[in-house]
Write a protein that holds these residues in place. Sequence first.
Motif, PDB file in Angstrom:
ATOM      1  N   LEU B  77       0.820  -1.210   0.000  1.00 54.40           N
ATOM      2  CA  LEU B  77       0.000   0.000   0.000  1.00 54.40           C
ATOM      3  C   LEU B  77       0.852   1.257   0.000  1.00 54.40           C
ATOM      4  O   LEU B  77       0.380   2.341  -0.309  1.00 54.40           O
ATOM      5  N   ALA B  80       0.708   2.783  -3.330  1.00 46.18           N
ATOM      6  CA  ALA B  80      -0.590   3.090  -3.918  1.00 46.18           C
ATOM      7  C   ALA B  80      -0.654   4.526  -4.433  1.00 46.18           C
ATOM      8  O   ALA B  80       0.051   5.409  -3.932  1.00 46.18           O
ATOM      9  N   ASP B 100      -5.149   1.888  -6.417  1.00 43.93           N
ATOM     10  CA  ASP B 100      -5.379   2.051  -4.979  1.00 43.93           C
ATOM     11  C   ASP B 100      -4.735   0.961  -4.143  1.00 43.93           C
ATOM     12  O   ASP B 100      -4.536   1.133  -2.948  1.00 43.93           O
ATOM     13  N   GLN B 101      -4.418  -0.190  -4.763  1.00 41.82           N
ATOM     14  CA  GLN B 101      -3.787  -1.285  -4.021  1.00 41.82           C
ATOM     15  C   GLN B 101      -2.264  -1.261  -4.167  1.00 41.82           C
ATOM     16  O   GLN B 101      -1.589  -2.133  -3.633  1.00 41.82           O
ATOM     17  N   ARG B 103      -0.954  -1.529  -7.195  1.00 44.63           N
ATOM     18  CA  ARG B 103      -0.720  -2.394  -8.344  1.00 44.63           C
ATOM     19  C   ARG B 103      -0.222  -1.546  -9.525  1.00 44.63           C
ATOM     20  O   ARG B 103      -0.715  -0.435  -9.728  1.00 44.63           O
TER      21      ARG B 103
END
Lengths: 327, 325
Positions: B77, B80, B100-101, B103
Amino acid sequence: MLDYIAQRLVQAVFVMLVVALISFSLFQFVGDPVNNMVGQEATEAQRAALRERLGLNDPVPLQFANWVGNAVQGEFGVSYRMGKPVDELIAARLPATLELVFLSAVLALLLGVPMGVYTGLNRDSWLSRFFLTISLIGISLPTFLIGILMILIFGVWLGWLPTFGRGGLVDLGLWQTSLLTVQGWSHIIMPAFTLALFQLTLIMRLVRAEMLEVLRTDYIKFARARGLSQRAINFGHALKNTLVPVITIMGLQIGALLAFSIITETVFQWPGMGLLIIQAIQFADIPIMSSYLVLVALFFVTINLVVDLLYYVVDPRLRVERAGGGH
Amino acid sequence: MQNARPQTATDLPAPPRFASRLASNLKAFLDSDVFDSFKRSPVTIGAFVVTMILFVSALFAPWVAPYDVGDLASLSLMDAFKPPVWAAGGDAAYLLGTDDQGRDVLSAIIFGLRISLMVGFLGVLLAALVGTVLGLVSGYLGGWVDALIMRIADVQLTFPAILIALLIDGIIGAVIGARAHAETQLGVLVLAIAASLWVNFARTVRGSTLVEKNKEYVQAARLIGIHPILIMYRHVLPNVMGPVLVIATLSLAVAILTEATLSFLGVGVPVTNPSLGTLIRIGNDFLFSGEWWMSIFPGVALVILVLAVNLLGDWLRDALNPKLR
C-alpha cells in the motif's frame, strides 16, 4: 400496402408474444416466487395460501394468460430487492430516461444535420476536416469512455459542470423534470451530449454522403441551369431529398439511444430506467428484469412499425407505385 | 467418379510432406493479391503491427508485464496512487502509475488485455460457429427451416447488440445464479456476446450459400448422391469462408467493446480477474480524487486495440471483395 402493414403487424404481435413468454418463464420459473416474497418465518400454511392467491397452482397456460392480462394493465409484480410494485418504480424513473433520450436526439439532429450539410457542400475546407475528425472520434470511442473523459475534463479539471444526478427538479405532478431550471440543465447537458455524440456523427456522415450523392443528380444540374440561387438549390432541392434516410435512421436510432442510455446513466449516476435495470441485473431482481424486457420490446416493436409506415408517408414514390397497381 | 461410396483414406493420394506444403502455401500467399494490397497500405501495416504487439503481450503477459498483478503478496500500500512517471511524484518503477492497491497500472492493463481478448475471441468463435452452421442450413435447405431461422434473425436485428448481450447476460446469470462464481461468469459473458453476434454470420453465410447452391459443382455433387451435410461441409462451406473471415474480424472489435461495456457496467468480468472494462470501472471511482490514470490508460489501450482491429477488418473486407479491386 395493406398487405405489407398486416404482415408487419403480425410480426410485431409475434415478437411481443415471444418476449412475453420469455419474461413469464423468467418470472414464474426462476427461483421460487413465494420464497422471494415471504420471510423466512412464514408457515407452510401461509405459503400455500400465497401460492393459491398468486395463482401458482393453476395450469401453466392459464397462468400465462393471467400474467399477460396483468402486464397489459401495468401490473408487473413487486421488486424483490426494493419491495415496491415494479410499475411504481418504473413510473418514477421513466421521466429521467425520456428527457435524456429526447434531448440527445434533438442535439444529434440539430448539430448533425447542419454539420453534414456543411461538410457535404464544402468538402475541402479545414472546418469540414475538423468535423470529420471529430466524427471519427465519436465512432471509435465507446460511450462510457466519452462520459468518463467529459467528467474528467469538465467536472474534475475545469469544475464547470456537476457530474452526477439530476439536480434541481421541478415537480409537474406525474412528471419530475430537470429541464425547467438552470441547475437541471447543467446536470443534463453532459449526459445528453455523451449519449448524442455517436448519433450525431452517424447523422452527420449520412447527411454528408447523401448530399454528395444528390448534388450529382440531373435535377440539381437542371436547377443550376435554370439559374436558381445556390441557397434554393442546396436547401430547397438537395437537403429536402437527403432527409428521407435521415428520418428513418433517426427513428431506428431512438431505440439505440434507449439502449445506450443504460451506459450513460451508469457513468453519470442518472436516476433513470437504465440504472434501475443494471441494479436489477446485478441483484437478480427478476420482476424488474422481466418487466423491463417487455417494455423495451414494446418500445422497439412500436418504433419499427412507425418507421416502416413513415417510409410511405415521407416518400411519395412508394405510394404512387402502390396506387398504380404495380407493374 | 465411379460410385457414390464415401471415400476412405486409402483412396486419396498421399498428402505431400507437411513442410513442403506449408512452404508452397506461404509462397502462394506472398504472391497473392491480398498480400499485395496489404503491402500497399501503410495504415493497414501499422494496424497489423499494433494488433500483433497487443496480441503477443497479452499472450505472454506473465513474461511481458513488469509485475505479476495476481501476486497479492508483492503489493504494498506504500506504493498506492503513484501517478505516471512523467507527472510530479511519479516513480520510475511504475511507468503508468499505480492503483489504490499499489498495483502497477501497466501490468494490470497487459493482464486485462488478456482477459478482454480471450472473452472477445471465444465469443466471436462461438458466434461464427453457430452463425455459419445456421446460415448454411438455412440457405441450403430453405423452406420452413430457413423461414424460422431468418425470422429469429430479423427480430434480433431490431434490437441493438449491446442490449441483447446485456439482457442475456442478466437472464442466464439469474437462472443459474452465476453472479457468485467467477468461473461461470466468464462463460456466461462469452455466451451473451456470441448470442448478440451470430446473426451477422448467419445472414451473410445464408446469402452466399443461396448463390453457391445453384452452381454446377454443387448440383454435380448432389447428382452423384453425396449426403447434404457432406455437400454443405466440404463443398459449400469453403466457398463462403471469405466473408466469414471479414465479419469475424469486425465482430472481434464489437465483441471486445461489448465485453468492456458490460464489465464497466459491473455485470461482466468479475473483479478478481479484471479485464480492460473492469479496470476502467475501478479507476472511475477514483476519478474525482484526481487519480485519472487508473481509468484513462486502460481506456486508451482499449481504444487503440479496437481501432487497430477495425482497420484490419476494413482492409480485409476491401481486399477480399473483388468488386472493389
